[in-house]
Structures are given as structure tokens and as C-alpha cells.
Design an enzyme around this catalytic site. Structure first.
Site, short mmCIF file in Angstrom:
data_model
loop_
_atom_site.label_atom_id
_atom_site.label_comp_id
_atom_site.label_asym_id
_atom_site.label_seq_id
_atom_site.Cartn_x
_atom_site.Cartn_y
_atom_site.Cartn_z
N ALA A 395 -75.44 -30.07 -118.68
CA ALA A 395 -74.46 -30.81 -117.76
C ALA A 395 -73.56 -29.87 -117.04
CB ALA A 395 -73.44 -31.15 -118.82
N MET A 396 -72.89 -30.20 -115.95
CA MET A 396 -72.06 -29.41 -115.06
C MET A 396 -70.63 -29.89 -114.89
SD MET A 396 -72.14 -26.90 -113.04
CE MET A 396 -70.63 -26.46 -112.16
N GLU A 397 -69.86 -29.23 -114.95
CA GLU A 397 -68.34 -29.58 -114.88
C GLU A 397 -67.69 -30.04 -113.59
OE1 GLU A 397 -68.20 -25.00 -115.10
OE2 GLU A 397 -69.50 -26.74 -115.86
N ASN A 398 -68.56 -30.31 -112.46
CA ASN A 398 -67.88 -30.76 -111.34
C ASN A 398 -66.64 -31.54 -111.66
OD1 ASN A 398 -70.53 -29.79 -109.91
ND2 ASN A 398 -71.17 -31.72 -110.99
N HIS A 430 -67.17 -30.32 -124.18
CA HIS A 430 -67.28 -28.96 -123.26
C HIS A 430 -66.85 -29.23 -121.66
CE1 HIS A 430 -68.89 -24.92 -122.42
NE2 HIS A 430 -69.31 -25.52 -121.32
N GLU A 431 -67.79 -30.02 -121.00
CA GLU A 431 -67.64 -30.29 -119.79
C GLU A 431 -66.20 -30.85 -119.33
OE1 GLU A 431 -71.13 -28.77 -119.81
OE2 GLU A 431 -69.67 -28.76 -118.12
N HIS A 434 -63.68 -27.84 -119.50
CA HIS A 434 -63.56 -27.12 -118.30
C HIS A 434 -62.58 -27.33 -117.16
CE1 HIS A 434 -66.52 -23.92 -118.31
NE2 HIS A 434 -67.84 -24.72 -118.74
N GLU A 453 -66.64 -19.46 -119.48
CA GLU A 453 -67.50 -19.82 -120.59
C GLU A 453 -67.20 -19.79 -121.95
OE1 GLU A 453 -69.80 -22.42 -119.92
OE2 GLU A 453 -69.45 -22.27 -117.86
#
Length: 464
Positions: A395-398, A430-431, A434, A453
Site C-alpha cells: 500500500a502507499m500513503e498518498n 498504517h497508511e 502516515h 516508517e
């Protein structure tokens, strides 16, 4: 960001079987991600030119793959390698670890050859220098069409800090991804050779035509127009096409595959306007960071647009757009104590919409936990999550637009295990966490990756 377990296992298997280990460092001059291990405090690894991105972090950080956080995880030197497609697609290939191991000798020879050709440069934390010019505000326009996308970027520049005698503006832009169509400064077309130069993966504008650095109240407006080909982007870095959907992955160095920019985390800019235009029938959903300003029909028949704004400064690695034919579920959450009503929506391929409920409940639970535990409220009016099949990270926290591998979003009550439900809750949390530890407060450079992180991992483990 989270990693696919399959990707971790396959990477470690291929790396441990490689007999010839070579140093891998960023050729751009900016420390980024590395695939490999650490020898004498320096990252070592391998990969072909377009997949080689190194992150020279601390020795402890870089000594294990799960903390390497590389978006381009292909350790093969050539596409002929039997496990290149596996790593390119984040573990989506049918190749097994035994296949990777049996092919290690050939991969090692190819890797060594390609890295030698790339003439790698060692990057150290002590090499860091602040930017002479900062980009304070950004406006972008994406014209998405089959086969090519035109990206126009309007950048507001202001002086920052003098760095000796050379204070030219250096913009990152990968030569194999971008075709420059036009460039102007304060509405005046620039002349290549005298006003700017393009060398390798950088575009340099002479400081002689820029505002004085010591007058930070003086700004200049730089407008670039480039052509990119997302359909041909097999790196899954920058803007690429996944099935029938366009999406982006910009951490750590993907934004330079979209436009020319100071693609490093210490340049935080406000993205005032990101306009996305595409075919309405093929791509009815157009998403961006932040809040939606407007949407409507384009002048050209059969096309539509959406305009997004992110009011908070962010580094380029958090940039994201998505265009596709997606289904979704929607809900809302009211923050405390301010009482902001946030629109929540989770998107996936239409056939997977029935598997999104647990992800939505996990998101609401995360938002409440962060308020109760740390007093941190969500700060936008919209929070979107998109599940993508071809995504080589977990996943990515954009900012305001998280992109997830479907494995960390979808849960079918008829087949999912308790572990599946726990994993989805943990990664969703988690995301989301962020947003404050990584997005609003970020790292100066990629040597500090462990800060954002490590703290966010601590938070998600306290949560789940």
C-alpha cells in the site's frame, strides 16, 4: 508503505543466490531506495538502468529487504531473466522461488554487466545540500489519451539558500520517460543551450535568468509541457496503466517520470490544482489528492474532467492520480473535536465491491483510534482508497488517496481467514496513520526514511 510477502520472499531468494554482488547507488545524485544489503555501511545491490534506484539509508535500515522500500524491485539485469516479470508485477507471476534460484548465475552476470554500464555514483548523507530554489506551488493538467498523456505543469519558484557559486535550478526528469514539448519562464519561451540544458535525467536552468536567491519574496513561474506513455511504463513507477485503470506510484523517485521537478522530499509544495481529463465511458472515475474542486464535461465530446486541490504542502512522492472504471462503497466519519464530516470512499474493480466492507470499518476504527490516542484528526474533507491488482507494494500513503494492492483491501467472509482480516486492519491503519507521521511531517531526505516508517510502524502496532 507495506510490502507483499511474495515479493519479499522472491527478492530474498534471488538475492541470496546471486554470487556476484555489485554496488548500487543513485545515478541522479539524490539518495533513494536500494535493493540489496549493506557492506561497510554502503548499500549494494543490482538492477538494470530503468529499474535501478538506490536508497542509502542507515546500516541497520538497509541490512534487510523489508526496510529497503523499493518501488522498482527488479534485481534482474535484463527482461530475458526468468523472474523479471514476477518482480515487475509485485509477485503476480507464476515463477517459483526455485526457478529464481536455478537461474541465479545468469542473473548475476547480467546484473554486473548492466550496473557497470550505468557508471553508478556513491551518495552519502554528508552530500546533502539544501535547494537553492524551492517550488512553493504547483498546478498540473493531465490530458489522458490512448497511447500517450500530455502533462502541463506550472511551478512557482522562489529563492531559498545559496550553495556556493553554482545556484542553477536542477529539475529531475527521466530521459526514457519524458519528452519535453515546451518550456517557458514568466511566459517567455526558453532556449535550449543558453537558458537551459538537458543532460541525462536532469534539466538545468541557469540561475542568471532566475530571481535572486536572497530575495525570497520574488517568485518566478515555470511552465513545462511533456509527453509520457503510461501504457509502456512497465516499471509501475510514475503514471502507468494497470489493466483498464491509470494510476501512479511516486515514492521514492516516480514523480520525475511524470514531469520535470525537484523530486526530493525536502521540497514541500502546495498542489493548488490538478486537472485530470479522460474518456468518460472508459474512465468514469477521476481521482486526485486532497479535495475535489470541480468536475464536468469537457469541450471535446465524450470526455470529462475533474479538478483536485491539496491545501497542505507535500513532497512529490505523495502525489497521486487515478483514472478508471471503478466500483466503490462510501460512508462518512465525523472527526472530533472539530466536527468535520469526512467523505470516505473505497474503490475497486466493480466485481470486488462486495469485499470492501471490512476495509471501510478498519478505516473508521483507525481514525477514531488516532483521535483518542494522539489527539490527531484527519484534515481533509475526503479520504479515498483505491485497490489495484497490478501494484508491487502492499500500500502507499498518498495524501488523501491511498493506493493498495487488492490483497490488503479485499476480504470475502466466505473465504477470508482471521489472519486476512487482521492484516487488512493493520495495513489500512498504517497508511492512515502516515497522514501525520510521514505526510504532514515528512523526512528531509531518504536517509531519514526510518524516522517516518519506524514511527508509523510503532503506531500501527499499538493500534492493531
Amino acid at each position: 508503505m507495506q510490502f507483499s510477502n511474495t515479493v519479499k520472499a522472491m527478492f530474498l531468494a534471488s538475492l541470496s543466490a546471486t554470487t556476484n554482488v555489485v554496488r548500487a547507488f543513485s545515478r541522479s545524485g539524490h539518495p533513494v531506495r536500494a535493493t540489496g544489503t549493506v557492506v561497510n555501511g554502503r548499500a549494494v545491490g543490482g538492477g538494470r538502468k530503468e529499474h535501478q534506484r538506490a536508497l542509502s539509508s542507515s546500516t541497520t535500515m538497509m541490512s534487510s529487504w523489508p526496510r529497503g522500500r523499493d518501488n522498482s524491485i527488479n534485481t534482474c539485469a535484463a527482461s530475458s531473466s526468468p523472474f523479471a516479470p514476477l518482480l515487475l508485477r509485485g509477485g503476480g507471476s507464476a515463477y517459483s522461488s526455485s526457478t529464481a534460484l536455478s537461474s541465479s548465475s545468469t542473473a548475476a552476470e547480467e546484473t554486473t554487466s548492466i550496473v557497470e554500464e550505468a557508471t553508478p555514483t556513491e551518495i552519502f548523507r554528508s552530500d546533502y545540500q539544501p535547494l537553492p530554489y524551492l517550488i512553493s506551488n504547483v498546478q498540473m493538467n493531465f490530458d489522458i489519451r490512448d497511447g500517450e498523456t500530455i502533462v502541463e505543469s506550472t511551478l512557482t519558484l522562489k529563492g531559498n539558500v545559496k550553495n556556493g557559486n553554482n545556484n542553477d535550478l536542477v529539475l529531475d526528469g527521466e530521459a526514457d520517460a519524458l519528452t519535453l514539448l515546451s518550456i517557458t519562464l514568466n511566459s517567455k519561451p526558453l532556449i535550449e543551450g543558453s537558458d537551459y540544458t538537458i543532460s541525462g535525467d536532469t534539466l538545468t536552468i541557469s540561475s542568471s535568468i532566475l530571481p535572486p536567491i536572497d530575495s525570497n519574496e520574488t517568485t518566478a513561474t515555470l511552465v513545462t509541457k511533456v509527453k509520457i506513455h503510461p501504457e509502456e511504463n512497465t516499471q509501475l513507477s510514475g503514471l502507468y496503466k494497470s489493466g483498464t485503470m491509470y494510476c501512479t506510484q511516486c515514492e521514492a523517485m516516480g514523480f520525475r517520470r511524470i514531469t520535470y521537478y525537484t523530486d526530493r522530499p525536502d521540497n514541500m509544495a502546495v498542489f493548488d490544482s490538478v486537472r485530470i481529463e479522460a474518456d468518460k465511458e472508459l474512465y468514469p472515475v477521476l481521482l486526485g489528492n486532497g479535495n475535489k474542486l470541480e468536475e464536468g464535461e469537457s469541450d471535446e465530446e465524450g470526455r470529462h474532467y475533474a479538478v483536485w486541490e491539496d491545501p497542505f504542502p507535500k513532497p512529490s512522492y505523495l502525489f497521486c492520480i487515478v483514472a478508471g472504471n471503478l466500483g466503490s462503497i462510501a460512508s462518512s466519519y465525523t472527526t472530533r473535536p472539530s466536527g468535520r464530516k469526512v467523505h470516505l470512499e473505497i474503490f475497486s474493480e466493480p466485481e470486488n465491491v462486495g469485499k470492501l466492507d471490512h476495509a471501510m470499518e478498519s478505516l473508521k476504527k483507525s481514525m477514531k483510534w488516532d483521535e483518542d490516542t494522539f489527539g490527531l484528526e484527519y484534515d481533509l474533507d475526503i479520504y479515498n482508497v483505491v485497490a489495484v491488482n497490478d501494484f508491487n507494494m502492499g500500500a502507499m500513503e498518498n495524501k488523501g488517496l491511498n493506493v493498495f494492492n487488492t490483497a490488503y483491501v479485499l476480504a470475502d467472509a466466505k473465504s477470508a481467514s482471521d489472519t486476512d482480516y487482521e492484516r487488512i486492519e493493520s495495513v489500512i491503519g498504517h497508511e492512515y496513520f502516515h497522514n501525520w507521521t510521514g505526510n504532514r511531517v515528512t523526512c528531509r531526505d531518504w536517509f531519514q526514511l526510518t524516522l517516518k516508517e519506524g514511527l508509523t510502524v510503532f503506531r500501527d502496532q499499538q493500534f492493531s
